[in-house]
Design an enzyme around this catalytic site. Structure first.
Site, PDB file in Angstrom:
ATOM      1  N   SER A   1      41.290  44.525  38.266  1.00 30.58           N
ATOM      2  CA  SER A   1      43.211  45.439  38.594  1.00 30.58           C
ATOM      3  C   SER A   1      44.146  44.164  37.937  1.00 30.58           C
ATOM      4  CB  SER A   1      43.341  44.877  39.639  1.00 30.58           C
ATOM      5  OG  SER A   1      42.660  46.152  40.465  1.00 30.58           O
TER       6      SER A   1
ATOM      7  N   HIS B   1      46.459  42.473  41.793  1.00 28.69           N
ATOM      8  CA  HIS B   1      47.592  43.788  41.303  1.00 28.69           C
ATOM      9  C   HIS B   1      49.291  42.618  41.372  1.00 28.69           C
ATOM     10  CE1 HIS B   1      44.574  45.903  43.567  1.00 28.69           C
ATOM     11  NE2 HIS B   1      44.358  46.831  42.999  1.00 28.69           N
TER      12      HIS B   1
END
Length: 303
Positions: free
Chosen positions: A187, A250
């Site tokens: 991610s 993220h």
């Protein structure tokens, strides 16, 4: 003085001459036609990619030097490696990993774990392992959807720089803001690509077709909202039936994307070394890396 008379039928003579010409130059003509078709296909591909990736004022210059060589080898090889590692732990390890994070991945030498953070390669190699099929499918979808056209435009070196900066930023941010949890997944790198692409879409919004620009922005916001929402649910509210992992990668990857990624992707036709924005972003990034390393050595609460 002798004279040779050709008694062949004039029509047959013409046919034979045409056959001889085809035999002499047929191969070259076929090669030219095949090359022309390949060039036409490559041009159409780059024309479509340029509409997605570049503002109008930069497309003509890009198309003048665009080619299909080298292919987007970096993002393809990274994706193959991540899928291969997932299959290894999901199929050939005794512990099945199709749904969630199990002991097989948790004990992997690739995963980032706070109790093993002295093994520095884990701050990068965690991108190779994923927590279930839905995790890797989501990452692969966005990684290939954005990564391949970005690499066609910017080539592998620049895309690799942005991707790996997001991976490292993700693990270091997680080690500071969520220091007791492990970390898996690509991610950080995926969000770096999305961050750089998103910033270019926003900055060049007025130069794009309004409906097209709105669609690009809404698409990225929607994907990020769903993915981050799912990561937050898994981190804070999901039943604790296995090992918990951090979602901070993220955020760290996204921040790397909107700084380094934006600078790299907006300077595709210029030298990065001569771009002062690039050096500002790199120095700020290195300062954050140094702080994170010192935090992990002296201040981290993780055991």
């Amino acid at each position: 003085m002798s004279t040779e008379v050709d008694f062949r039928d004039p029509e047959n003579v013409e046919e034979e001459e045409e056959e001889e010409e085809e035999e002499e130059g047929g191969d070259g003509t076929g090669d030219e036609e095949r090359g022309s078709k390949a060039c036409s296909w490559c041009h159409r591909l780059h024309l479509s990619v340029s509409k997605w990736m570049l503002p109008p004022h930069a497309r003509d210059r890009y198309l003048e030097r665009a080619n299909c060589l080298p292919p987007p080898i970096f993002i393809i090889l990274v994706s193959i490696a991540e899928i291969s590692v997932f299959i290894y732990y999901a199929v050939w390890k005794p512990q099945k990993q199709w749904i969630t994070l199990g002991d097989g991945v948790w004990n992997s030498p690739f995963i980032y774990r706070p109790d093993k953070r002295e093994e520095a390669w884990r701050f990068i190699s965690y991108m190779l392992v994923h927590a279930g099929i839905q995790h890797i499918v989501g990452n692969m979808f966005m990684q290939l959807l954005l990564g391949i056209p970005l690499e066609l435009v910017h080539k592998g070196l620049r895309v690799g720089l942005v991707y790996l900066s997001g991976v490292i930023a993700g693990s270091l941010a997680s080690s500071i803001f969520d220091p007791t949890l492990g970390l898996v997944g690509a991610s950080g790198g995926v969000y770096a690509l999305m961050g750089g692409y998103f910033m270019n879409a926003v900055v060049n919004f007025k130069e794009m077709i309004p409906l097209f620009g709105i669609f690009r922005i809404i698409f990225i916001v929607l994907v990020v909202s769903i993915d981050v929402g799912f990561a937050l649910w898994r981190r804070f509210w999901a039943p604790t039936s296995g090992h918990s992992v951090s979602f901070v990668a993220h955020i760290g990857g996204g921040l790397a994307g909107i700084t380094i990624g934006y600078t790299v992707f907006s300077s595709y036709s210029a030298s990065l070394i001569k771009d002062p924005r690039f050096w500002v972003c790199i120095l700020a990034y290195l300062a954050c890396v140094v702080f994170a390393v010192l935090f992990n050595i002296f201040l981290s609460p993780a055991q």
